[in-house]
Design a protein around this motif. Structure first.
Motif, PDB file in Angstrom:
ATOM      1  N   SER A  64      18.958  28.758  16.831  1.00  0.00           N
ATOM      2  CA  SER A  64      17.912  27.925  17.435  1.00  0.00           C
ATOM      3  C   SER A  64      18.357  26.466  17.336  1.00  0.00           C
ATOM      4  N   THR A  66      17.655  24.283  15.225  1.00  0.00           N
ATOM      5  CA  THR A  66      17.967  23.896  13.839  1.00  0.00           C
ATOM      6  C   THR A  66      19.464  24.054  13.556  1.00  0.00           C
ATOM      7  N   THR A 144       7.666  16.645  18.365  1.00  0.00           N
ATOM      8  CA  THR A 144       6.824  17.687  18.952  1.00  0.00           C
ATOM      9  C   THR A 144       5.519  17.874  18.191  1.00  0.00           C
TER      10      THR A 144
HETATM   11  N1  PLP Z   1      13.329  19.340  16.623  1.00  0.00           N
HETATM   12  C1  PLP Z   1      12.223  19.330  17.361  1.00  0.00           C
HETATM   13  C2  PLP Z   1      11.778  18.030  17.963  1.00  0.00           C
HETATM   14  C3  PLP Z   1      11.499  20.497  17.563  1.00  0.00           C
HETATM   15  O1  PLP Z   1      10.403  20.481  18.308  1.00  0.00           O
HETATM   16  C4  PLP Z   1      11.952  21.694  16.972  1.00  0.00           C
HETATM   17  C5  PLP Z   1      11.217  22.936  17.157  1.00  0.00           C
HETATM   18  O2  PLP Z   1      10.155  22.992  17.715  1.00  0.00           O
HETATM   19  C6  PLP Z   1      13.118  21.650  16.213  1.00  0.00           C
HETATM   20  C7  PLP Z   1      13.791  20.465  16.068  1.00  0.00           C
HETATM   21  C8  PLP Z   1      13.647  22.859  15.574  1.00  0.00           C
HETATM   22  O3  PLP Z   1      14.148  23.704  16.573  1.00  0.00           O
HETATM   23  P1  PLP Z   1      14.187  25.274  16.420  1.00  0.00           P
HETATM   24  O4  PLP Z   1      12.813  25.721  16.096  1.00  0.00           O
HETATM   25  O5  PLP Z   1      14.668  25.718  17.770  1.00  0.00           O
HETATM   26  O6  PLP Z   1      15.158  25.576  15.348  1.00  0.00           O
END
Ligand code: PLP
Length: 398
Positions: A64, A66, A144
């Motif tokens: 993802s 992260t 977010t």
């Molecule tokens: N950064 C932002 C601004 C996010 O909105 C998110 C997840 O919603 C992440 C990082 C983390 O991404 P992920 O959940 O795809 O690992």
């Protein structure tokens, strides 16, 4: 039970367009076949257009967003490096946490939730850092959790004004493919994204765009961080031939081909304009309900997600549950400091006026059901007013 698919208005995963879904409905394929590079090599090139890069390359990790955060840090920075970061929401907070856990020494600007990257403060700190101890500057372009967008171009100006060579690292997870991103023009060195938001795909790809400057740092640096799964070198060795160092997410990559075609077909600038227009309709609705956004000022308004504050004495979790159970509509929850205080409307990806009208319709009913005094039809009406008064400029028919 309902026969209607739940209406998804969380800020990712977002709705997957039919064309993308159909492109992924295919048998598994051989990721080492001589034909596979015909799929992957053009994708690597076309992604550069989505990020508006001048040079560099884009990596696709089976992870993802992260994972792409982690890759960006591990491949360009060393344990003990000083970096400049800011924290004003759940995701900017988590990136700081990751940086600390990986051994960086962040200087952190803690900002009020509802505001964003403090560009002036960054400028002062960078101007004082005459010995260039700060190796990278971090920007969460779109927080977010609070629906706050920050000024990446402003941070580039601050770096240039201080003649500072630090890398510019941007979290574009909930902005790339929806908000303006100009990696080349703004001198962004690492831009992190994921498949499940603006790219309108299921979760599962960490998408990391890297400038030539960051690739050179990666090659030259001594004492860099240990890394394995997220190594740029391993990726480069195989990506150059159109392959990957381990099993790639072939189905998602098939979908990505179509998603990129949709984005480039619409035109990235049109995609950005569409998000702005639809978000403005949502904001008109929120205003008509008499509610406030978590974003403190218009300059922080996010065009991909609106975090809406419920009035004092109400619990936003009751609103999200009511929308879910009574109106088959998923909204984003409030996270961490704003848990129970905000609900979030995701308005990014595959979205049009009809869908904005739908979510506002569900939300105003849920608000009323929870005893929050809103006039039914006020939010949907205000959005409709906004849309009809602000027609799409490029419309060619009717
Ligand atoms: N950064 C932002 C601004 C996010 O909105 C998110 C997840 O919603 C992440 C990082 C983390 O991404 P992920 O959940 O795809 O690992």
């Amino acid at each position: 039970m309902t026969t209607v698919t739940p209406h998804l208005f969380i800020p990712g995963p977002t709705n997957v367009p039919d064309a993308v879904r159909i492109a992924m409905n295919l048998p598994m394929e051989d990721m080492r076949s001589p034909e596979f590079p015909k799929l992957t090599l053009p994708i690597f090139e076309d992604l550069k257009k989505v990020f508006k890069m001048k040079d560099g390359r884009v990596f696709l990790f089976p992870s993802s967003g992260t994972g792409a955060w982690e890759s960006a840090i591990q491949n360009t920075l060393a344990v003990g490096d000083k970096v400049l970061m800011s924290r004003f929401g759940q995701f900017s907070l988590l990136w700081v946490d990751m940086a600390e856990r990986l051994g960086l020494k962040p200087e952190v600007c803690d900002e009020e939730w509802g505001t964003g990257v403090p560009v002036e403060k960054y400028a002062e700190i960078l101007a004082k850092d005459k010995n260039h101890e700060i190796k990278a500057v971090f920007v969460t372009q779109n927080e977010t959790a609070t629906g706050v967008a920050s000024d990446v171009a402003g941070v580039r100006k601050a770096l240039d004004a201080a003649k500072h060579p630090a890398l510019l690292m941007v979290d574009g997870v909930s902005s790339v493919g929806s908000l303006d991103m100009r990696m080349g023009e703004w001198g962004v060195d690492c831009c992190v994204s994921g498949s499940q938001k603006g790219f309108m795909l299921p979760t599962g790809l960490g998408i990391l765009a890297v400038s030539q400057k960051a690739l050179d740092v990666n090659k030259s640096k001594n004492g860099r961080m240990n890394r394995c799964f997220f190594s740029f070198e391993d990726m480069i060795k195989t990506n150059d031939q159109g392959f990957f160092p381990y099993t790639p997410a072939t189905t998602l990559i098939r979908g990505l081909r179509t998603s990129i075609d949709l984005l480039l077909g619409e035109g990235i600038d049109n995609v950005v304009a569409r998000h702005h227009r639809l978000a403005s309709g949502v904001r008109a609705g929120v205003h008509a309900w008499g509610l406030k956004l978590c974003a403190k000022e218009p300059k922080w308004h996010s065009d991909t997600v609106s975090a809406v504050l419920v009035p004092e004495g109400f619990d936003s979790n009751v609103v999200t549950k009511t929308a879910y159970y009574r109106y088959n509509t998923s909204l984003g929850l409030g996270l961490n400091k704003v848990a129970g205080k905000v609900f979030r409307i995701g308005h990014l990806g595959s979205l049009d006026e009809f869908m904005v009208g739908g979510v506002l319709f569900a939300v105003e009913m849920a608000l009323k059901d929870c005893g929050i005094p809103v006039k039914l039809g006020s939010g949907t009406g205000a959005a409709a007013e906004y849309f009809t008064n602000n027609p799409v400029k490029s419309a060619t028919s009717a």
